[in-house]
Design a protein around this motif. Structure first.
Motif, PDB file in Angstrom:
ATOM      1  N   VAL A  85       1.267  56.428  32.138  1.00  0.00           N
ATOM      2  CA  VAL A  85       0.572  55.510  33.048  1.00  0.00           C
ATOM      3  C   VAL A  85      -0.587  56.231  33.730  1.00  0.00           C
ATOM      4  CG1 VAL A  85       0.810  54.092  35.139  1.00  0.00           C
ATOM      5  CG2 VAL A  85       2.636  54.112  33.424  1.00  0.00           C
ATOM      6  N   SER A  86      -0.410  57.526  33.987  1.00  0.00           N
ATOM      7  CA  SER A  86      -1.419  58.293  34.712  1.00  0.00           C
ATOM      8  C   SER A  86      -2.717  58.446  33.931  1.00  0.00           C
ATOM      9  CB  SER A  86      -0.867  59.682  35.064  1.00  0.00           C
ATOM     10  OG  SER A  86      -0.545  60.402  33.875  1.00  0.00           O
ATOM     11  N   ILE A  87      -2.652  58.397  32.603  1.00  0.00           N
ATOM     12  CA  ILE A  87      -3.857  58.631  31.796  1.00  0.00           C
ATOM     13  C   ILE A  87      -4.205  57.451  30.896  1.00  0.00           C
ATOM     14  CG2 ILE A  87      -3.601  61.143  31.786  1.00  0.00           C
ATOM     15  CD1 ILE A  87      -2.383  60.897  28.969  1.00  0.00           C
ATOM     16  N   ILE A  88      -3.507  56.321  31.037  1.00  0.00           N
ATOM     17  CA  ILE A  88      -3.725  55.222  30.084  1.00  0.00           C
ATOM     18  C   ILE A  88      -5.150  54.689  30.161  1.00  0.00           C
ATOM     19  CG2 ILE A  88      -2.782  53.544  31.731  1.00  0.00           C
ATOM     20  CD1 ILE A  88      -2.798  53.417  27.846  1.00  0.00           C
ATOM     21  N   ARG A  89      -5.741  54.640  31.368  1.00  0.00           N
ATOM     22  CA  ARG A  89      -7.099  54.125  31.471  1.00  0.00           C
ATOM     23  C   ARG A  89      -8.112  55.102  30.875  1.00  0.00           C
ATOM     24  NH1 ARG A  89      -6.580  49.497  34.608  1.00  0.00           N
ATOM     25  NH2 ARG A  89      -5.238  48.396  33.137  1.00  0.00           N
ATOM     26  N   ILE A  90      -7.810  56.374  30.938  1.00  0.00           N
ATOM     27  CA  ILE A  90      -8.643  57.384  30.263  1.00  0.00           C
ATOM     28  C   ILE A  90      -8.558  57.175  28.758  1.00  0.00           C
ATOM     29  CG2 ILE A  90      -8.921  59.859  29.827  1.00  0.00           C
ATOM     30  CD1 ILE A  90      -7.856  60.373  32.638  1.00  0.00           C
ATOM     31  N   LYS A 406     -15.088  49.987  34.106  1.00  0.00           N
ATOM     32  CA  LYS A 406     -14.850  48.545  34.008  1.00  0.00           C
ATOM     33  C   LYS A 406     -13.448  48.137  34.441  1.00  0.00           C
ATOM     34  CE  LYS A 406     -18.224  47.708  30.323  1.00  0.00           C
ATOM     35  NZ  LYS A 406     -19.119  46.881  31.155  1.00  0.00           N
ATOM     36  N   ALA A 407     -12.605  49.115  34.773  1.00  0.00           N
ATOM     37  CA  ALA A 407     -11.245  48.787  35.193  1.00  0.00           C
ATOM     38  C   ALA A 407     -10.751  49.874  36.144  1.00  0.00           C
ATOM     39  CB  ALA A 407     -10.320  48.682  33.972  1.00  0.00           C
ATOM     40  N   PRO A 408      -9.772  49.565  37.004  1.00  0.00           N
ATOM     41  CA  PRO A 408      -9.197  50.596  37.876  1.00  0.00           C
ATOM     42  C   PRO A 408      -8.649  51.755  37.046  1.00  0.00           C
ATOM     43  CG  PRO A 408      -8.445  48.408  38.510  1.00  0.00           C
ATOM     44  CD  PRO A 408      -9.157  48.242  37.207  1.00  0.00           C
ATOM     45  N   LEU A 409      -8.804  52.983  37.556  1.00  0.00           N
ATOM     46  CA  LEU A 409      -8.363  54.152  36.803  1.00  0.00           C
ATOM     47  C   LEU A 409      -6.848  54.277  36.734  1.00  0.00           C
ATOM     48  CD1 LEU A 409     -10.987  56.832  37.905  1.00  0.00           C
ATOM     49  CD2 LEU A 409     -10.795  55.658  35.699  1.00  0.00           C
ATOM     50  N   LEU A 410      -6.151  53.517  37.573  1.00  0.00           N
ATOM     51  CA  LEU A 410      -4.697  53.387  37.473  1.00  0.00           C
ATOM     52  C   LEU A 410      -4.360  51.906  37.423  1.00  0.00           C
ATOM     53  CD1 LEU A 410      -3.321  56.035  40.016  1.00  0.00           C
ATOM     54  CD2 LEU A 410      -3.218  56.162  37.526  1.00  0.00           C
ATOM     55  N   PRO A 411      -3.475  51.486  36.531  1.00  0.00           N
ATOM     56  CA  PRO A 411      -3.113  50.062  36.463  1.00  0.00           C
ATOM     57  C   PRO A 411      -2.524  49.581  37.788  1.00  0.00           C
ATOM     58  CG  PRO A 411      -2.284  51.268  34.545  1.00  0.00           C
ATOM     59  CD  PRO A 411      -2.768  52.287  35.511  1.00  0.00           C
ATOM     60  N   THR A 412      -2.989  48.465  38.277  1.00  0.00           N
ATOM     61  CA  THR A 412      -2.448  47.922  39.523  1.00  0.00           C
ATOM     62  C   THR A 412      -1.153  47.156  39.308  1.00  0.00           C
ATOM     63  OG1 THR A 412      -3.795  45.917  39.275  1.00  0.00           O
ATOM     64  CG2 THR A 412      -4.765  47.747  40.510  1.00  0.00           C
ATOM     65  N   TYR A 413      -0.853  46.812  38.048  1.00  0.00           N
ATOM     66  CA  TYR A 413       0.364  46.055  37.759  1.00  0.00           C
ATOM     67  C   TYR A 413       1.559  46.975  37.485  1.00  0.00           C
ATOM     68  CZ  TYR A 413      -1.298  47.175  33.050  1.00  0.00           C
ATOM     69  OH  TYR A 413      -1.767  47.830  31.948  1.00  0.00           O
ATOM     70  N   ASP A 414       1.330  48.274  37.386  1.00  0.00           N
ATOM     71  CA  ASP A 414       2.406  49.233  37.122  1.00  0.00           C
ATOM     72  C   ASP A 414       2.376  50.283  38.223  1.00  0.00           C
ATOM     73  OD1 ASP A 414       4.204  51.123  36.172  1.00  0.00           O
ATOM     74  OD2 ASP A 414       3.636  50.820  34.076  1.00  0.00           O
ATOM     75  N   THR A 415       3.289  50.165  39.169  1.00  0.00           N
ATOM     76  CA  THR A 415       3.291  51.043  40.345  1.00  0.00           C
ATOM     77  C   THR A 415       4.434  52.058  40.310  1.00  0.00           C
ATOM     78  OG1 THR A 415       4.612  49.421  41.577  1.00  0.00           O
ATOM     79  CG2 THR A 415       2.198  49.266  41.757  1.00  0.00           C
ATOM     80  N   ARG A 416       4.938  52.357  39.145  1.00  0.00           N
ATOM     81  CA  ARG A 416       6.069  53.284  39.062  1.00  0.00           C
ATOM     82  C   ARG A 416       5.726  54.674  39.584  1.00  0.00           C
ATOM     83  NH1 ARG A 416       7.614  52.870  32.910  1.00  0.00           N
ATOM     84  NH2 ARG A 416       5.379  52.394  32.779  1.00  0.00           N
TER      85      ARG A 416
END
Length: 425
Positions: A85-90, A406-416
């Protein structure tokens, strides 16, 4: 009120904006590509050949990073692990559909020089070689380009679906979208391994059409994934003191990222050794030629420096790969202290990424027509190799920065990860 405003301003100044990379990268990439094209299409024959080989090296390296990011994003969507989750947007930014479209556009100069790069694309060479005749139903320009189109459609199509679904979930917070990505990512991983095996066979292994390896596809996929994960981890750890990564960093997350680097390091060592042992055990001239071209016994490296110097240099690069991409990361990542702090993990991730350049260099450059060595007939080949690497890399970085913003660097829907930090306190 003044204190609150000051805190807000300070927090914004410490917030990460990867989009800032795009403008400078676009300028550098454009200038670099123009120079590459000038040397490739207007220079003398020797310079054209040299620049074409350098361009091939740069392309293979950065398409490998793109595929590594894409494969890791498929893994994340399939198993939905906490660490990724920490690097998925990367991963989505560097391995997305726009990256694939741009990288395949950058392959056009190679297609324009297909006959000069690949022996099987030259009818005269095919007519004079019985083995090339035998392989011609598969290795021919028309079918090569058909396969290229298939790779682009499959990779870019699935990457678009995953990215679009994730952005929709950012708005709706609908868990069904995440479940749908997981359902597509599972068969997507199978498709990824199959198509990457064919792609690296087409692009690199067929540069040496008399040589073959049954381990080559797995080895190059693992190598690309290791390079991709090292870069993603480096970006994350270098910015672990900035928001939003600062909100999720903790030693346990560093341990998870480090352990994944450790796993891929082990797999790279296993596949590299396996390929060597299979070829050594078979002891056949056509398969042993791979290591002959990359060892002190290589008789055909060419160039304008002494053969002994070239042979020793290739041996040194091979040693760098063995020690630098296996033994040093192995002992560093097996130590908990390395993974406990972001800066220590960034150092070893950066080390792996740099050594990965030498790894790709060794399996691409000696495979080029004529077995080009480290020096060309006009200018040192290392100069044109570096030019192509930086030019294509800058274009890749431009796309990466453009997509990252174009998107938050951490998903806002996954707060684990945020919850894990709160629970730790």
């Amino acid at each position: 009120m003044t204190t609150t405003t000051h805190d807000t301003t300070e927090q914004e100044s410490r917030s990460l904006n990867l989009g800032r990379l795009a403008p400078a990268a676009s300028v550098i990439g454009f200038i670099g590509l123009v120079v590459c094209m000038v040397l490739m299409f207007t220079g003398n024959d020797a310079m054209k050949t040299q620049m074409m080989g350098s361009y091939m090296f740069g392309f293979i390296f950065w398409i490998g990073i793109t595929l590594g990011f894409f494969g890791l994003s498929l893994l994340h969507n399939c198993v939905r692990g906490n660490w990724s989750v920490s690097i998925i947007r990367i991963l989505e930014a560097g391995g997305g559909y726009v990256s694939f479209i741009v990288m395949f556009a950058l392959f056009l100069p190679i297609l324009a020089n297909l006959k000069a790069m690949y022996a099987w694309a030259d009818p005269a060479k095919v007519a004079a070689d019985s083995l090339l005749k035998f392989k011609s139903p598969y290795l021919n320009p028309t079918f090569f380009m058909v396969r290229l189109a298939i790779y682009l459609v499959l990779w870019a199509g699935l990457a678009w679906f995953l990215r679009n679904s994730a952005l929709r979930q950012e708005q709706s917070k609908d868990f069904k979208l995440e479940s749908g990505r997981s359902s597509w990512a599972a068969p997507g991983i199978v498709m990824f391994f199959l198509t990457c095996t064919f792609a690296f066979t087409d692009w690199v292994m067929s540069l040496e059409p008399h040589w073959y390896s049954t381990m080559y596809g797995t080895w190059t996929i693992i190598s690309a994934s290791l390079g991709g994960l090292s870069l993603a981890t480096l970006i994350f750890c270098l910015n672990a003191d900035k928001m939003p990564f600062k909100s999720v960093w903790r030693p346990d997350l560093g341990k998870d990222l480090g352990n994944m680097l450790f796993v891929l390091t082990m797999l790279w060592g296993y596949t590299s050794l396996s390929q060597f042992l299979i070829i050594w055990n078979g002891n056949l001239p056509e398969t042993a030629s791979y290591y002959m071209a990359r060892s002190s016994n290589a008789p055909h490296l060419g160039g304008n420096i002494e053969p002994v110097t070239q042979n020793l240099t290739w041996g040194l690069i091979g040693l760098i790969g063995i020690i630098g991409q296996f033994f040093i990361p192995f002992f560093a990542l097996i130590t908990p202290r390395t993974k406990k702090t972001a800066m220590n993990l960034a150092k070893i991730a950066g080390w792996i990424f740099v050594v990965h350049i030498a790894d790709v260099y060794q399996y691409v450059i000696p495979a080029l027509p004529g077995g080009r060595g480290l020096a060309g007939p006009a200018t040192p080949a290392v100069a044109t190799d570096a030019l192509a690497w930086f030019a294509i890399g800058a274009i890749w970085l431009f796309v990466f920065g453009s997509m990252a913003k174009k998107a938050p660097l951490l998903p806002t829907y996954d707060t684990r990860l945020q919850e894990a930090v709160q629970n730790a306190h």
